[in-house]
Motif scaffolding. Sequence first.
Motif, PDB file in Angstrom:
ATOM      1  N   GLU A   1     -13.510  30.726  30.744  1.00  0.00           N
ATOM      2  CA  GLU A   1     -13.257  31.303  32.070  1.00  0.00           C
ATOM      3  C   GLU A   1     -12.539  30.314  32.978  1.00  0.00           C
ATOM      4  O   GLU A   1     -11.609  30.685  33.707  1.00  0.00           O
ATOM      5  CB  GLU A   1     -14.587  31.745  32.699  1.00  0.00           C
ATOM      6  N   LYS A   2     -12.950  29.063  32.913  1.00  0.00           N
ATOM      7  CA  LYS A   2     -12.279  28.038  33.711  1.00  0.00           C
ATOM      8  C   LYS A   2     -10.837  27.832  33.232  1.00  0.00           C
ATOM      9  O   LYS A   2      -9.939  27.564  34.031  1.00  0.00           O
ATOM     10  CB  LYS A   2     -13.057  26.733  33.651  1.00  0.00           C
TER      11      LYS A   2
ATOM     12  N   ALA B   1     -10.132  13.591  34.827  1.00  0.00           N
ATOM     13  CA  ALA B   1      -8.831  13.193  35.369  1.00  0.00           C
ATOM     14  C   ALA B   1      -8.180  14.336  36.131  1.00  0.00           C
ATOM     15  O   ALA B   1      -7.540  14.131  37.171  1.00  0.00           O
ATOM     16  CB  ALA B   1      -7.922  12.720  34.236  1.00  0.00           C
ATOM     17  N   PHE B   2      -8.346  15.570  35.624  1.00  0.00           N
ATOM     18  CA  PHE B   2      -7.809  16.729  36.339  1.00  0.00           C
ATOM     19  C   PHE B   2      -8.495  16.912  37.690  1.00  0.00           C
ATOM     20  O   PHE B   2      -7.855  17.269  38.687  1.00  0.00           O
ATOM     21  CB  PHE B   2      -7.976  17.980  35.480  1.00  0.00           C
ATOM     22  N   ALA B   3      -9.806  16.648  37.736  1.00  0.00           N
ATOM     23  CA  ALA B   3     -10.525  16.726  39.014  1.00  0.00           C
ATOM     24  C   ALA B   3      -9.975  15.700  40.011  1.00  0.00           C
ATOM     25  O   ALA B   3      -9.837  15.994  41.207  1.00  0.00           O
ATOM     26  CB  ALA B   3     -12.016  16.516  38.784  1.00  0.00           C
ATOM     27  N   ASP B   4      -9.660  14.512  39.507  1.00  0.00           N
ATOM     28  CA  ASP B   4      -9.044  13.507  40.374  1.00  0.00           C
ATOM     29  C   ASP B   4      -7.677  13.979  40.884  1.00  0.00           C
ATOM     30  O   ASP B   4      -7.328  13.763  42.051  1.00  0.00           O
ATOM     31  CB  ASP B   4      -8.883  12.184  39.619  1.00  0.00           C
ATOM     32  N   MET B   5      -6.910  14.627  40.014  1.00  0.00           N
ATOM     33  CA  MET B   5      -5.593  15.122  40.413  1.00  0.00           C
ATOM     34  C   MET B   5      -5.714  16.179  41.508  1.00  0.00           C
ATOM     35  O   MET B   5      -4.927  16.187  42.471  1.00  0.00           O
ATOM     36  CB  MET B   5      -4.861  15.707  39.201  1.00  0.00           C
TER      37      MET B   5
ATOM     38  N   GLN C   1     -12.034  14.982  25.578  1.00  0.00           N
ATOM     39  CA  GLN C   1     -11.782  16.186  26.356  1.00  0.00           C
ATOM     40  C   GLN C   1     -12.476  16.163  27.720  1.00  0.00           C
ATOM     41  O   GLN C   1     -11.919  16.630  28.716  1.00  0.00           O
ATOM     42  CB  GLN C   1     -12.246  17.417  25.562  1.00  0.00           C
ATOM     43  N   ASP C   2     -13.699  15.627  27.759  1.00  0.00           N
ATOM     44  CA  ASP C   2     -14.411  15.568  29.033  1.00  0.00           C
ATOM     45  C   ASP C   2     -13.705  14.651  30.027  1.00  0.00           C
ATOM     46  O   ASP C   2     -13.688  14.918  31.235  1.00  0.00           O
ATOM     47  CB  ASP C   2     -15.847  15.106  28.808  1.00  0.00           C
TER      48      ASP C   2
ATOM     49  N   PHE D   1     -10.118  22.531  28.102  1.00  0.00           N
ATOM     50  CA  PHE D   1     -11.076  23.554  28.531  1.00  0.00           C
ATOM     51  C   PHE D   1     -11.505  24.419  27.342  1.00  0.00           C
ATOM     52  O   PHE D   1     -12.687  24.759  27.185  1.00  0.00           O
ATOM     53  CB  PHE D   1     -10.468  24.437  29.624  1.00  0.00           C
ATOM     54  N   ARG D   2     -10.553  24.781  26.492  1.00  0.00           N
ATOM     55  CA  ARG D   2     -10.878  25.630  25.337  1.00  0.00           C
ATOM     56  C   ARG D   2     -11.782  24.900  24.360  1.00  0.00           C
ATOM     57  O   ARG D   2     -12.747  25.497  23.835  1.00  0.00           O
ATOM     58  CB  ARG D   2      -9.595  26.073  24.659  1.00  0.00           C
TER      59      ARG D   2
END
Length: 282
Positions: free
Chosen positions: A245-246, A215-219, A209-210, A238-239
């Motif tokens: 909240e994020k 990978a989402f941050a890279d996107m 999950q981390d 995230f869940r």
Amino acid sequence: MIFGGMNSSYSLFPPQVLNCTVFLLQRATGFTFLTTKVTRIPHVKCFINQNGQSVSNSKAAQNKIVKKVGKNEHHLWKKRDSAGSGKKALNLVKIISELPNEKEAVYGALNKWTAWETEFPLIAAAKALKILRTRGRWLRVIQVAKWMLSKGQGATMATYDTLLLAFDKDKRVDEAESLWNMIVHTHTRSISKQLCSRIVSLYDHHGMQDKIIEAFADMEELGVRPDEDTVRRIGRAFRKLGQEEKRKLFLKKYQCKWKYLHFNGERVRVRRYACNEDGSTE
């Protein structure tokens, strides 16, 4: 032009003249004048017969216009056609399928396969890679793709996508992560949405999950908007990490506001509402 006498035929115009209009004028003196009106169209000859009539070269007029085709340039060391690439690909698949699972044996066979080629057979190699992918020969896919990249060939999003899929199927997550980091730092302007979805799904299949969040941050840094399936995977990550909240902020920004349902045999578009555990909507 003026001509005297009507007892013989005259070749009036050069081959560049197609059509002639002849007018006869009689004078009291008995002399005959020929006045011609000329329209210039190429490749037809006009004549005047004994009766003063215009006669054209009908054979030339009936000929069709032939377009000139430029000469094909042939380069000895730049053969770009794909003729025979299918047979080459099948031959390559047959060769490496009979080899043991050793890197030296496979790379030696691949080098021998290209030994007498004037240029790298990229089309045939790509077809062989696709055949191996269809047959589920993931180890061979990894070997062929790595060999191509080591030769400086096939560094495309399609090759990277196939290689990441093979890493996922063969459970080689560390190599997939190394490849992804190389892609992010090398191709900063041309990473496709499909490739981003591939790496997110790979991490999701292995419960990382981390890594999905990374990978989402890279996107986000690359400006790639995730598709609907990738949005669900990232929201689930995230869940599971307890970052509710994020997750809400992420879904508000990226989740599609509409979804499609089948009602009475029809496809209906309805507004999407994300419900919380207390029953409120986002």
